[in-house]
Design a protein around this motif. Structure first.
Motif, PDB file in Angstrom:
ATOM      1  N   SER A 152      -2.616  -4.070 -22.904  1.00  0.00           N
ATOM      2  CA  SER A 152      -3.213  -4.680 -24.093  1.00  0.00           C
ATOM      3  C   SER A 152      -4.018  -5.934 -23.784  1.00  0.00           C
ATOM      4  O   SER A 152      -4.882  -6.336 -24.570  1.00  0.00           O
ATOM      5  N   ASP A 153      -3.770  -6.564 -22.630  1.00  0.00           N
ATOM      6  CA  ASP A 153      -4.531  -7.753 -22.261  1.00  0.00           C
ATOM      7  C   ASP A 153      -5.759  -7.418 -21.412  1.00  0.00           C
ATOM      8  O   ASP A 153      -6.422  -8.308 -20.887  1.00  0.00           O
ATOM      9  N   GLY A 154      -6.051  -6.127 -21.268  1.00  0.00           N
ATOM     10  CA  GLY A 154      -7.220  -5.709 -20.498  1.00  0.00           C
ATOM     11  C   GLY A 154      -6.948  -5.396 -19.041  1.00  0.00           C
ATOM     12  O   GLY A 154      -7.827  -4.875 -18.343  1.00  0.00           O
ATOM     13  N   THR A 155      -5.747  -5.667 -18.556  1.00  0.00           N
ATOM     14  CA  THR A 155      -5.395  -5.360 -17.172  1.00  0.00           C
ATOM     15  C   THR A 155      -5.381  -3.848 -16.955  1.00  0.00           C
ATOM     16  O   THR A 155      -4.895  -3.094 -17.795  1.00  0.00           O
ATOM     17  N   VAL A 156      -5.925  -3.408 -15.826  1.00  0.00           N
ATOM     18  CA  VAL A 156      -5.953  -1.983 -15.491  1.00  0.00           C
ATOM     19  C   VAL A 156      -5.301  -1.790 -14.124  1.00  0.00           C
ATOM     20  O   VAL A 156      -5.644  -2.469 -13.157  1.00  0.00           O
ATOM     21  N   VAL A 157      -4.352  -0.879 -14.057  1.00  0.00           N
ATOM     22  CA  VAL A 157      -3.674  -0.565 -12.796  1.00  0.00           C
ATOM     23  C   VAL A 157      -3.994   0.876 -12.433  1.00  0.00           C
ATOM     24  O   VAL A 157      -3.830   1.784 -13.246  1.00  0.00           O
ATOM     25  N   GLU A 158      -4.461   1.076 -11.206  1.00  0.00           N
ATOM     26  CA  GLU A 158      -4.802   2.417 -10.720  1.00  0.00           C
ATOM     27  C   GLU A 158      -3.691   2.916  -9.795  1.00  0.00           C
ATOM     28  O   GLU A 158      -3.545   2.442  -8.672  1.00  0.00           O
ATOM     29  N   TRP A 159      -2.909   3.865 -10.282  1.00  0.00           N
ATOM     30  CA  TRP A 159      -1.886   4.502  -9.454  1.00  0.00           C
ATOM     31  C   TRP A 159      -2.568   5.661  -8.739  1.00  0.00           C
ATOM     32  O   TRP A 159      -2.568   6.794  -9.231  1.00  0.00           O
ATOM     33  N   ALA A 160      -3.175   5.370  -7.593  1.00  0.00           N
ATOM     34  CA  ALA A 160      -4.075   6.351  -6.984  1.00  0.00           C
ATOM     35  C   ALA A 160      -3.894   6.558  -5.483  1.00  0.00           C
ATOM     36  O   ALA A 160      -4.511   7.454  -4.916  1.00  0.00           O
ATOM     37  N   ALA A 161      -3.054   5.777  -4.839  1.00  0.00           N
ATOM     38  CA  ALA A 161      -2.929   5.879  -3.381  1.00  0.00           C
ATOM     39  C   ALA A 161      -2.177   7.145  -2.987  1.00  0.00           C
ATOM     40  O   ALA A 161      -1.153   7.492  -3.579  1.00  0.00           O
ATOM     41  N   THR A 162      -2.679   7.846  -1.975  1.00  0.00           N
ATOM     42  CA  THR A 162      -2.044   9.059  -1.464  1.00  0.00           C
ATOM     43  C   THR A 162      -0.891   8.676  -0.527  1.00  0.00           C
ATOM     44  O   THR A 162      -0.810   7.532  -0.053  1.00  0.00           O
ATOM     45  N   PRO A 163       0.000   9.624  -0.220  1.00  0.00           N
ATOM     46  CA  PRO A 163       1.090   9.318   0.725  1.00  0.00           C
ATOM     47  C   PRO A 163       0.570   8.816   2.070  1.00  0.00           C
ATOM     48  O   PRO A 163       1.186   7.937   2.683  1.00  0.00           O
ATOM     49  N   GLU A 164      -0.555   9.381   2.534  1.00  0.00           N
ATOM     50  CA  GLU A 164      -1.135   8.929   3.810  1.00  0.00           C
ATOM     51  C   GLU A 164      -1.575   7.474   3.717  1.00  0.00           C
ATOM     52  O   GLU A 164      -1.379   6.687   4.659  1.00  0.00           O
ATOM     53  N   GLN A 165      -2.176   7.098   2.591  1.00  0.00           N
ATOM     54  CA  GLN A 165      -2.605   5.711   2.416  1.00  0.00           C
ATOM     55  C   GLN A 165      -1.407   4.775   2.300  1.00  0.00           C
ATOM     56  O   GLN A 165      -1.441   3.650   2.802  1.00  0.00           O
ATOM     57  N   ILE A 166      -0.347   5.239   1.650  1.00  0.00           N
ATOM     58  CA  ILE A 166       0.858   4.421   1.512  1.00  0.00           C
ATOM     59  C   ILE A 166       1.503   4.170   2.870  1.00  0.00           C
ATOM     60  O   ILE A 166       2.045   3.092   3.138  1.00  0.00           O
TER      61      ILE A 166
END
Length: 247
Positions: A152-166
């Protein structure tokens, strides 16, 4: 000497209480991201996917969730379970190029499901479940489903990292992952096929899971931890006073 021993015992008890809180709080913090259940599915089948979306912010609510479906291993059909207080929409697009899915050429497919809060959304300390029916599942290793979470405050979180990136950077925000032919990690206690069927049936029968219910459950769990730690500290104080009286 007796007073010194009492001080040492009291400090040890305080340390144990704090350690107990930290030990249980750590997994709670680690699980505070968007996840999917089940995380292991069969190629060629259909599945109910239930996404767990917690609000991590202490001051803002989650007001929008965008589930980005795969284009290289698409689902040919996607439907969503209605959630009270949320509007949902499925977007279907022409794929960049036709894709073979289980022997069928697919040129159009659902590529996104967007849930938008019509009210307050998911408040701080609460969690909401969102269930999709998808299929058929492509014959592949694994399928990542990135999720965009807007506050609601405009913050955006991208849950997008692959297992390889993690594996390379564990500070990234992981995308929910469906494993098809890939084996799960050694420490991943995913549900077996029977449990998956049971979970799917439960998802079909339950019309919705309220955010309030998730928030209450989490709140009760935290309250129990605080009470337990308080018990350890009170026990230490009582023992301290007993030893002083007998000294």
């Amino acid at each position: 000497m007796q007073h010194t021993r009492t001080q040492k015992f009291t400090r040890a008890a305080v340390g144990i209480g704090a350690g107990a809180l930290l030990a249980i709080a750590a997994p709670l913090a680690a699980s505070a991201h968007v996840t999917v259940t089940p995380d292991q599915v069969e190629a060629g089948g259909w599945s109910y996917l239930t996404f767990r979306a917690p609000t991590e912010s202490d001051t803002a609510s989650t007001t929008k969730l965008e589930f980005h479906l795969p284009k290289d291993t698409p689902f040919t059909h996607v439907s969503y379970q209605p959630v009270a207080g949320w509007a949902a929409e499925v977007t279907e697009e022409t794929l960049p190029e036709p894709v073979d899915v289980l022997g069928n050429e697919v040129s159009e497919a659902p590529t996104e499901v967007v849930y938008t809060a019509e009210g307050a959304g998911i408040a701080p300390g609460q969690v909401q479940m969102f269930t999709l029916s998808v299929g058929p599942v492509a014959d592949t290793g694994s399928i990542a489903i990135p999720v965009t979470q807007t506050y609601s405050d405009g913050t955006v979180v991208e849950w997008a990292a692959t297992p390889e990136q993690i594996e390379e950077d564990d500070t990234l925000d992981p995308a929910p992952v469906l494993r098809v032919n890939d084996a799960p990690p050694a420490d991943d206690h995913h549900a077996g096929s029977g449990d998956q069927d049971a979970a799917a049936g439960a998802a079909a029968e339950a019309p919705e899971v309220s955010a309030d219910a998730g928030g209450v459950t989490l709140g009760l769990s935290i309250a129990a931890l605080v009470i337990a730690a308080g018990g350890v500290l009170l026990g230490a104080v009582a023992l301290s006073r007993t030893r002083k009286a007998s000294a």
